[in-house]
Motif scaffolding. Structure first.
Motif, PDB file in Angstrom:
ATOM      1  N   SER A  86       0.814  -1.217   0.000  1.00 29.95           N
ATOM      2  CA  SER A  86       0.000   0.000   0.000  1.00 29.95           C
ATOM      3  C   SER A  86       0.846   1.265   0.000  1.00 29.95           C
ATOM      4  N   ASN A  87       2.148   1.145   0.261  1.00 32.85           N
ATOM      5  CA  ASN A  87       3.002   2.335   0.362  1.00 32.85           C
ATOM      6  C   ASN A  87       4.283   2.173  -0.465  1.00 32.85           C
ATOM      7  N   PRO A  88       4.181   1.964  -1.773  1.00 33.26           N
ATOM      8  CA  PRO A  88       5.369   1.679  -2.593  1.00 33.26           C
ATOM      9  C   PRO A  88       6.411   2.790  -2.572  1.00 33.26           C
ATOM     10  N   ALA A  89       6.009   4.064  -2.474  1.00 37.51           N
ATOM     11  CA  ALA A  89       6.981   5.157  -2.505  1.00 37.51           C
ATOM     12  C   ALA A  89       7.947   5.105  -1.331  1.00 37.51           C
ATOM     13  N   ASP A  90       7.525   4.523  -0.201  1.00 32.34           N
ATOM     14  CA  ASP A  90       8.391   4.467   0.976  1.00 32.34           C
ATOM     15  C   ASP A  90       9.562   3.490   0.807  1.00 32.34           C
ATOM     16  N   TYR A  91       9.562   2.725  -0.275  1.00 33.11           N
ATOM     17  CA  TYR A  91      10.671   1.801  -0.537  1.00 33.11           C
ATOM     18  C   TYR A  91      11.759   2.441  -1.406  1.00 33.11           C
ATOM     19  N   VAL A  92      11.617   3.712  -1.771  1.00 33.98           N
ATOM     20  CA  VAL A  92      12.491   4.286  -2.788  1.00 33.98           C
ATOM     21  C   VAL A  92      13.944   4.408  -2.316  1.00 33.98           C
ATOM     22  N   PHE A  93      14.184   4.703  -1.034  1.00 30.05           N
ATOM     23  CA  PHE A  93      15.558   4.782  -0.541  1.00 30.05           C
ATOM     24  C   PHE A  93      16.233   3.416  -0.642  1.00 30.05           C
ATOM     25  N   ILE A  94      15.507   2.382  -0.261  1.00 29.25           N
ATOM     26  CA  ILE A  94      16.036   1.011  -0.329  1.00 29.25           C
ATOM     27  C   ILE A  94      16.374   0.649  -1.770  1.00 29.25           C
ATOM     28  N   LEU A  95      15.445   0.899  -2.680  1.00 22.69           N
ATOM     29  CA  LEU A  95      15.641   0.524  -4.077  1.00 22.69           C
ATOM     30  C   LEU A  95      16.749   1.348  -4.729  1.00 22.69           C
ATOM     31  N   GLY A  96      16.828   2.640  -4.386  1.00 20.37           N
ATOM     32  CA  GLY A  96      17.902   3.473  -4.914  1.00 20.37           C
ATOM     33  C   GLY A  96      19.263   2.994  -4.445  1.00 20.37           C
ATOM     34  N   ALA A  97      19.351   2.575  -3.181  1.00 20.00           N
ATOM     35  CA  ALA A  97      20.616   2.055  -2.652  1.00 20.00           C
ATOM     36  C   ALA A  97      21.002   0.755  -3.347  1.00 20.00           C
ATOM     37  N   GLU A  98      20.020  -0.098  -3.576  1.00 18.46           N
ATOM     38  CA  GLU A  98      20.298  -1.347  -4.304  1.00 18.46           C
ATOM     39  C   GLU A  98      20.815  -1.066  -5.706  1.00 18.46           C
ATOM     40  N   HIS A  99      20.258  -0.047  -6.345  1.00 19.55           N
ATOM     41  CA  HIS A  99      20.680   0.308  -7.704  1.00 19.55           C
ATOM     42  C   HIS A  99      22.110   0.848  -7.721  1.00 19.55           C
ATOM     43  N   ALA A 100      22.476   1.626  -6.706  1.00 22.63           N
ATOM     44  CA  ALA A 100      23.772   2.302  -6.710  1.00 22.63           C
ATOM     45  C   ALA A 100      24.912   1.452  -6.172  1.00 22.63           C
ATOM     46  N   PHE A 101      24.587   0.398  -5.424  1.00 26.56           N
ATOM     47  CA  PHE A 101      25.632  -0.396  -4.767  1.00 26.56           C
ATOM     48  C   PHE A 101      25.475  -1.877  -5.115  1.00 26.56           C
ATOM     49  N   PRO A 102      26.564  -2.636  -5.025  1.00 22.85           N
ATOM     50  CA  PRO A 102      26.472  -4.090  -5.189  1.00 22.85           C
ATOM     51  C   PRO A 102      25.572  -4.691  -4.118  1.00 22.85           C
ATOM     52  N   SER A 103      25.075  -5.884  -4.367  1.00 20.81           N
ATOM     53  CA  SER A 103      24.090  -6.484  -3.478  1.00 20.81           C
ATOM     54  C   SER A 103      24.612  -6.696  -2.066  1.00 20.81           C
ATOM     55  N   ILE A 104      25.899  -7.032  -1.919  1.00 17.45           N
ATOM     56  CA  ILE A 104      26.424  -7.281  -0.577  1.00 17.45           C
ATOM     57  C   ILE A 104      26.412  -6.005   0.253  1.00 17.45           C
ATOM     58  N   ILE A 105      26.645  -4.854  -0.414  1.00 23.69           N
ATOM     59  CA  ILE A 105      26.636  -3.575   0.307  1.00 23.69           C
ATOM     60  C   ILE A 105      25.223  -3.225   0.744  1.00 23.69           C
ATOM     61  N   SER A 106      24.240  -3.642  -0.048  1.00 26.00           N
ATOM     62  CA  SER A 106      22.857  -3.289   0.283  1.00 26.00           C
ATOM     63  C   SER A 106      22.412  -3.914   1.603  1.00 26.00           C
ATOM     64  N   VAL A 107      23.054  -5.003   2.021  1.00 21.33           N
ATOM     65  CA  VAL A 107      22.734  -5.587   3.323  1.00 21.33           C
ATOM     66  C   VAL A 107      23.108  -4.613   4.435  1.00 21.33           C
ATOM     67  N   PHE A 108      24.280  -4.017   4.332  1.00 25.19           N
ATOM     68  CA  PHE A 108      24.697  -3.024   5.317  1.00 25.19           C
ATOM     69  C   PHE A 108      23.761  -1.819   5.292  1.00 25.19           C
ATOM     70  N   ILE A 109      23.273  -1.485   4.106  1.00 18.11           N
ATOM     71  CA  ILE A 109      22.325  -0.377   4.001  1.00 18.11           C
ATOM     72  C   ILE A 109      21.035  -0.713   4.753  1.00 18.11           C
ATOM     73  N   GLY A 110      20.620  -1.974   4.683  1.00 15.12           N
ATOM     74  CA  GLY A 110      19.459  -2.402   5.442  1.00 15.12           C
ATOM     75  C   GLY A 110      19.653  -2.219   6.938  1.00 15.12           C
ATOM     76  N   VAL A 111      20.857  -2.504   7.421  1.00 15.74           N
ATOM     77  CA  VAL A 111      21.171  -2.309   8.833  1.00 15.74           C
ATOM     78  C   VAL A 111      21.111  -0.829   9.195  1.00 15.74           C
ATOM     79  N   ILE A 112      21.580   0.034   8.298  1.00 12.04           N
ATOM     80  CA  ILE A 112      21.537   1.481   8.533  1.00 12.04           C
ATOM     81  C   ILE A 112      20.086   1.948   8.676  1.00 12.04           C
ATOM     82  N   ILE A 113      19.222   1.453   7.807  1.00  9.80           N
ATOM     83  CA  ILE A 113      17.814   1.844   7.871  1.00  9.80           C
ATOM     84  C   ILE A 113      17.174   1.317   9.155  1.00  9.80           C
TER      85      ILE A 113
END
Length: 508
Positions: free
Chosen positions: A316-343
């Motif tokens: 119901s709130n797709p726009a709230d995922y944009v930071f996560i998706l942007g980080a996935e786009h800009a970084f390799p997948s392994i880095i995105s795990v650390f980004i998840g921890v930051i969030i």
């Protein structure tokens, strides 16, 4: 991925276990023994304000609205400065002298009402904290669902267990030190991630070009009109008009500054000298973080428009995922795990403080003052811990359904009730010697009822051109002025003991 997140969660539990050994009294559990140093105190204020709104909601709002909501990035950091300087300087001085553990202790002394104002403000604080906490658990669950591909409800259960465990163990010691770690993770993470996402979208100039092509008003400081014609609003997102931004200023700068989970932190600072530079430090840190996150939302809109990323379907709130998706786009997948921890760090840093606030208010201001006045200290602490667990369970029930269309709206609702209930009595109590007990009670009750009615009207009858809480805030100010002038003035003894007057710090 599981190992990295598990290490993070185990680290938080370890902090809770370490902190539990330092908890000997209720004061230790509620206020960390009034021992917090400058940076632990300052980051605690920032982290208590920093929430699911900060990363997920702010970037999602930027995706939806563009530049017209950029004022949020000044108003929210300003709330940290307002809390520390305007409210905290005096409350810390009075609280240190008189042994306050909660802002209700101040209210009961200043408004010479050991039961009425204390009970009303405590129950109100618990209710608005529960509403606010729902948004935080929604945000945590969104992140865990993304990281592990598990269901929203499974993620909700995991998040509630982890956060409540270390809060129950260590109280404010655990919350303060875990928030220091989480706050540093957030600051470092946003400083690394946001510029990369913005760069991957083509840089700020290109982002503005694309936004202007979608809607020319996306690159303006506000939307010129919500209702440009009799046909109604030209777009559902065009709410940030100049009139709305006035209510936005009061909502975020003052409503958030008076929030129970934020303002109670001022009693835990070790030294009064911190209140000189902490407002500037908190504002400076937070304003940079907020601007970077909002512009990351703009970048996400560009990446979506150009087909580089796609918002999730079935939520119901797709726009709230944009930071996560942007980080996935800009970084390799392994880095995105650390980004998840930051969030997770950003969201959990507010959730834990809200849980402790609910436990503190019930244990100290309801159980100790009304249900069992002779309760020993250890029993008050035990009841507070049990309340934290109960609050987690209740929040699970409230958050069990799908989250709202935009996380920002849910969190603003909680802040709006705080603005309508707390700000007028708090400001009048600290700075106006004519404010009376009757005025404070009428102000709090009328503000809450008016905000509730306006919120219902906005949601189910007709949208309002300002945030609904402004009506409650204005009426609460009117109530405390009119009723105070119509009732007997407080005694000079009460006013002097509670340092009431038009000054922030008394000159020696």
């Amino acid at each position: 991925m599981a190992a990295i997140v598990a290490v993070y969660f185990l680290g938080l539990l370890a902090v809770g276990a370490w902190a539990s050994k330092r908890v000997k009294t209720s004061e230790d559990y509620f206020l960390a023994g009034r021992s917090l140093g400058f940076w632990v105190f300052t980051i605690l204020i920032v982290a208590s304000i920093c929430s699911g709104m900060t990363i997920l909601g702010t970037s999602g709002l930027g995706y939806i609205t563009g530049w017209p909501t950029i004022w949020e990035q000044v108003f929210v950091p300003l709330s940290a400065a307002v809390c520390i300087l305007l409210f905290g300087t005096k409350l810390h001085a009075i609280g240190s002298q008189r042994g306050y553990l909660t802002v209700q202790d101040y209210f009961s002394d200043r408004f010479y009402s050991q039961n009425g104002i204390r009970g009303l403000s405590a129950i109100t604080g618990i209710l608005v904290s529960l509403i606010y906490m729902v948004g935080q658990f929604v945000a945590i669950s969104m992140v865990l669902s993304w990281l592990f591909g598990i269901s929203y409800h499974s993620a909700l259960l995991i998040s509630a267990l982890i956060v409540s465990a270390y809060v129950i163990m260590g109280g404010l010691y655990a919350v303060a030190w875990s928030n220091l770690i989480q706050g540093l993770l957030l600051i470092a993470g946003v400083l690394i991630v946001a510029p990369m996402v913005i760069s991957s979208a083509g840089g700020l100039s290109y982002i503005n070009e694309v936004l202007a092509g979608i809607d020319p008003n996306f690159v303006q400081p506000w939307f010129p009109s919500w209702y440009p014609g009799e046909a109604g609003p030209y777009a559902g997102y065009a709410f940030a008009t100049p009139l709305f931004l006035v209510s936005f200023f009061f909502l975020l700068s003052f409503g958030l500054a008076s929030a129970p989970h934020v303002i109670n932190n001022v009693f835990a600072a070790k030294d009064a000298r911190y209140f000189k530079w902490a407002p500037l430090a908190a504002f400076s840190i937070y304003v940079v973080i907020m601007y970077l996150i909002k512009i990351t939302g703009f970048a996400g809109r560009v990446l979506t428009t150009e087909g580089e990323i796609s918002l999730p379907s079935g939520v119901s709130n797709p726009a709230d995922y944009v930071f996560i998706l942007g980080a996935e786009h800009a970084f390799p997948s392994i880095i995105s795990v650390f980004i998840g921890v930051i969030i997770l760090a950003a969201v959990m840093s507010t959730t834990d403080r809200l849980m402790l606030t609910i436990g503190t208010y019930f244990g100290w201001d309801v159980y100790k003052r009304f249900l069992r006045p002779d309760a020993p200290d250890r029993m008050v602490t035990l009841v507070s811990r049990m309340t934290v667990a109960a609050a987690a369970a209740l929040t699970l029930l409230l958050a069990w359904k799908n989250p709202p269309a935009l996380l920002a709206w849910l969190i603003w609702m909680g802040i709006g009730l705080m603005l309508a209930c707390y700000v007028a009595p708090l400001l009048a109590g600290l700075y106006w010697r004519r404010a009376t007990r009757e005025g404070a009670i009428f102000s709090m009750v009328l503000g809450l009822l008016a905000a509730g009615f306006a919120g219902y009207w906005h949601q189910f009858v007709q949208p309002l051109p300002v945030h609904f809480s402004l009506f409650g805030f204005v009426l609460s100010i009117g109530a405390i002025v009119v009723v105070s002038l119509a009732t007997s003035k407080p005694s000079e003894k009460v006013l002097d003991e509670t340092m009431t007057g038009f000054y922030i710090r008394k000159r020696r």
